[in-house]
Design an enzyme around this catalytic site. Structure first.
Site, PDB file in Angstrom:
ATOM      1  N   ARG A 299       0.848  -1.403  -0.071  1.00 15.27           N
ATOM      2  CA  ARG A 299      -0.006   0.013   0.044  1.00 15.27           C
ATOM      3  C   ARG A 299       0.912   1.256   0.026  1.00 15.27           C
ATOM      4  O   ARG A 299       0.511   2.309  -0.762  1.00 15.27           O
ATOM      5  CB  ARG A 299      -1.031   0.137   1.123  1.00 15.27           C
ATOM      6  CG  ARG A 299      -0.566   0.191   2.543  1.00 15.27           C
ATOM      7  CD  ARG A 299      -1.265  -0.773   3.629  1.00 15.27           C
ATOM      8  NE  ARG A 299      -0.826  -2.118   3.295  1.00 15.27           N
ATOM      9  CZ  ARG A 299      -1.650  -3.164   3.333  1.00 15.27           C
ATOM     10  NH1 ARG A 299      -3.128  -2.995   3.387  1.00 15.27           N
ATOM     11  NH2 ARG A 299      -1.064  -4.475   3.419  1.00 15.27           N
ATOM     12  N   THR A 300       1.919   1.280   0.598  1.00  7.81           N
ATOM     13  CA  THR A 300       2.683   2.364   0.757  1.00  7.81           C
ATOM     14  C   THR A 300       3.454   2.936  -0.610  1.00  7.81           C
ATOM     15  O   THR A 300       3.166   3.858  -0.951  1.00  7.81           O
ATOM     16  CB  THR A 300       3.750   2.352   1.862  1.00  7.81           C
ATOM     17  OG1 THR A 300       3.289   1.953   3.158  1.00  7.81           O
ATOM     18  CG2 THR A 300       4.527   3.547   2.219  1.00  7.81           C
TER      19      THR A 300
ATOM     20  N   HIS B 266       7.637   5.768  10.578  1.00 10.25           N
ATOM     21  CA  HIS B 266       6.731   5.718   9.256  1.00 10.25           C
ATOM     22  C   HIS B 266       5.793   7.005   9.253  1.00 10.25           C
ATOM     23  O   HIS B 266       4.622   7.159   9.576  1.00 10.25           O
ATOM     24  CB  HIS B 266       5.845   4.585   9.249  1.00 10.25           C
ATOM     25  CG  HIS B 266       5.106   3.977   8.075  1.00 10.25           C
ATOM     26  ND1 HIS B 266       5.170   4.857   6.936  1.00 10.25           N
ATOM     27  CD2 HIS B 266       4.792   2.723   7.830  1.00 10.25           C
ATOM     28  CE1 HIS B 266       4.642   4.144   6.099  1.00 10.25           C
ATOM     29  NE2 HIS B 266       4.545   3.081   6.332  1.00 10.25           N
TER      30      HIS B 266
ATOM     31  N   ARG C 254      11.901   3.657   1.509  1.00  7.05           N
ATOM     32  CA  ARG C 254      11.854   2.589   2.695  1.00  7.05           C
ATOM     33  C   ARG C 254      12.979   1.616   2.723  1.00  7.05           C
ATOM     34  O   ARG C 254      13.508   1.167   1.664  1.00  7.05           O
ATOM     35  CB  ARG C 254      10.459   1.693   2.094  1.00  7.05           C
ATOM     36  CG  ARG C 254      10.562   0.477   3.120  1.00  7.05           C
ATOM     37  CD  ARG C 254       9.003  -0.031   3.113  1.00  7.05           C
ATOM     38  NE  ARG C 254       8.263   0.799   3.717  1.00  7.05           N
ATOM     39  CZ  ARG C 254       6.838   0.273   4.041  1.00  7.05           C
ATOM     40  NH1 ARG C 254       6.560  -1.124   3.905  1.00  7.05           N
ATOM     41  NH2 ARG C 254       5.974   0.934   4.585  1.00  7.05           N
TER      42      ARG C 254
ATOM     43  N   LYS D 115      23.887  -6.852  -7.413  1.00  3.94           N
ATOM     44  CA  LYS D 115      25.266  -7.033  -7.725  1.00  3.94           C
ATOM     45  C   LYS D 115      26.262  -6.450  -7.039  1.00  3.94           C
ATOM     46  O   LYS D 115      27.520  -6.594  -7.109  1.00  3.94           O
ATOM     47  CB  LYS D 115      25.483  -6.376  -9.199  1.00  3.94           C
ATOM     48  CG  LYS D 115      24.644  -6.827 -10.250  1.00  3.94           C
ATOM     49  CD  LYS D 115      24.648  -6.109 -11.390  1.00  3.94           C
ATOM     50  CE  LYS D 115      23.878  -6.512 -12.605  1.00  3.94           C
ATOM     51  NZ  LYS D 115      23.835  -5.566 -13.628  1.00  3.94           N
TER      52      LYS D 115
HETATM   53  C1  NCD Z   1       3.265  -1.476   8.231  1.00  2.00           C
HETATM   54  C2  NCD Z   1       4.771  -1.044   7.764  1.00  2.00           C
HETATM   55  O1  NCD Z   1       5.225  -1.521   6.876  1.00  2.00           O
HETATM   56  O2  NCD Z   1       5.572  -0.246   8.617  1.00  2.00           O
HETATM   57  N1  NCD Z   1       2.672  -1.232   7.012  1.00  2.00           N
HETATM   58  C3  NCD Z   1       2.272  -0.153   6.518  1.00  2.00           C
HETATM   59  O3  NCD Z   1       3.093   0.449   5.973  1.00  2.00           O
HETATM   60  N2  NCD Z   1       0.953   0.188   6.315  1.00  2.00           N
HETATM   61  C4  NCD Z   1       3.163  -2.071   9.271  1.00  2.00           C
HETATM   62  C5  NCD Z   1       3.352  -3.551   9.015  1.00  2.00           C
HETATM   63  O4  NCD Z   1       4.204  -4.118   8.221  1.00  2.00           O
HETATM   64  O5  NCD Z   1       2.829  -4.376  10.099  1.00  2.00           O
END
Ligand code: NCD
Length: 329
Positions: free
Chosen positions: A54-55, A132, A104, A82
């Site tokens: 989703r992110t 986050h 990320r 690599k």
């Molecule tokens: C989370 C994450 O990746 O930090 N999910 C998200 O971004 N909505 C939480 C998780 O992985 O449980």
């Protein structure tokens, strides 16, 4: 350059400013053609060194809805496989003249490190167990707008689950407390961070008692992939003690809300009944993801004129604006 690395420096005023920008992006998204030219000519690189659904999708959709160009990058399918370092990878991309990195990474602090290597904006899309911020912005946006206001003053939020490994918990606590909420964390001692004593929260191990006083229950996934050792005896026992089960739904006030950042493991930390309960805001949270990330991209890039293209346009129309738009602009 403007970065969004953490919630804390924003303070209440910054969070509320981003929320009102999100209101305007919701309007853009409701148009028959949900697009604005605001970031035309800008290039956003989505750098996902760790898996995401989703992110990543919502950041890329957000950039496209503001007419930015999007370059995608995944660690597994790039030269990193690599042996190229993060720094060399960023310097390579930087040479192509980009305006923003959405990062990320499974290690805490990587987006902060990248921000020292580039003049482009850096947006933290989740770093290790640290933060986050866009999840916290979309969660507090969902909750404030659900309550019909701007703050969370006096609201009692019970956060239950794997707090220890959760970057969502850390950023959400910062944002919710900044907006005036009171927070109780509920988790087994092994799933609380060692530094929990420094958090502005109460701690409980009794979910039933906490639920009876909750305005919101925010459920977190048990992040087994981040555990080097078993920190809960069995998953069945975890569900019985800390899961939002069908039985526990009856303890929750009819006006309370259920939230979860996803991905959910139905039947473990949250029962299907709870996930699909009318009090759940989980779908609204996902829906807030795109406009929240549009607001963040606009906010970072409109204040960061590195491109020769006309800098920024009002997200609502084509008229140029020189700075971050306010409600009046
Ligand atoms: C989370 C994450 O990746 O930090 N999910 C998200 O971004 N909505 C939480 C998780 O992985 O449980």
């Amino acid at each position: 350059m403007v970065d969004l690395l953490d919630i804390e420096p924003l303070g209440r005023a910054g969070i509320e400013e981003l929320h009102s920008l999100t209101d305007r992006m919701v309007e853009v998204c409701s148009r028959p053609i949900p697009k604005s030219p605001a970031l035309r000519g800008r290039t956003v690189v989505s750098c996902f060194f760790e898996d995401s659904t989703r992110t990543r999708l919502s950041f890329e959709a957000a950039a496209r809805r503001l007419s930015a160009d999007v370059m995608g990058f995944s660690a597994g399918s790039s030269s990193m496989s690599k042996g190229e370092s993060v720094r060399d990878t960023i310097e390579t991309i930087d040479a192509m003249r980009v305006d923003a990195y959405v990062v990320r990474h499974r290690s805490s602090g990587v987006p902060h490190q990248i921000s020292r290597w580039t003049d482009a904006s850096v947006i933290n899309a989740g770093d290790g167990q640290h933060g986050h911020p866009t999840q916290a912005l979309l969660d507090t946006y969902t909750l404030t707008r659900q309550r019909g206001g701007t703050g969370l003053d006096g609201l009692h939020i019970v956060m239950v689950g794997d707090i220890r490994h959760s970057r969502v918990a850390r950023s959400d606590i910062d944002a919710m407390v900044a907006l005036g909420a009171e927070i109780t964390l509920v988790a087994p001692p092994t799933l609380l961070p060692p530094e929990v004593g420094t958090f502005p929260v109460r701690v409980s191990h009794d979910l039933d008692a906490a639920l009876a006083e909750a305005d919101v229950v925010y459920v977190l996934r048990v992040q087994r992939e981040r555990m080097a050792e078993a920190l809960v005896p069995t998953m069945r026992e975890y569900t019985a003690t800390y899961g939002l089960t069908a039985r526990r739904l009856a303890l929750l006030s009819p006006n309370a809300h259920i939230m979860h950042p996803g991905p959910m493991v139905r039947g473990l930390e949250i029962s299907p009944e709870a996930a699909d309960d009318p009090r759940a805001l989980i779908t609204a949270q996902v829906a807030a993801g795109v406009p929240t990330r549009m607001a963040v991209l606009f906010w970072t890039l409109a204040a960061n004129p590195t491109s020769e293209e006309p800098v920024s346009t009002d997200p609502m129309n084509d008229a140029p604006v020189s700075a971050v738009p306010t409600e009046e602009s």
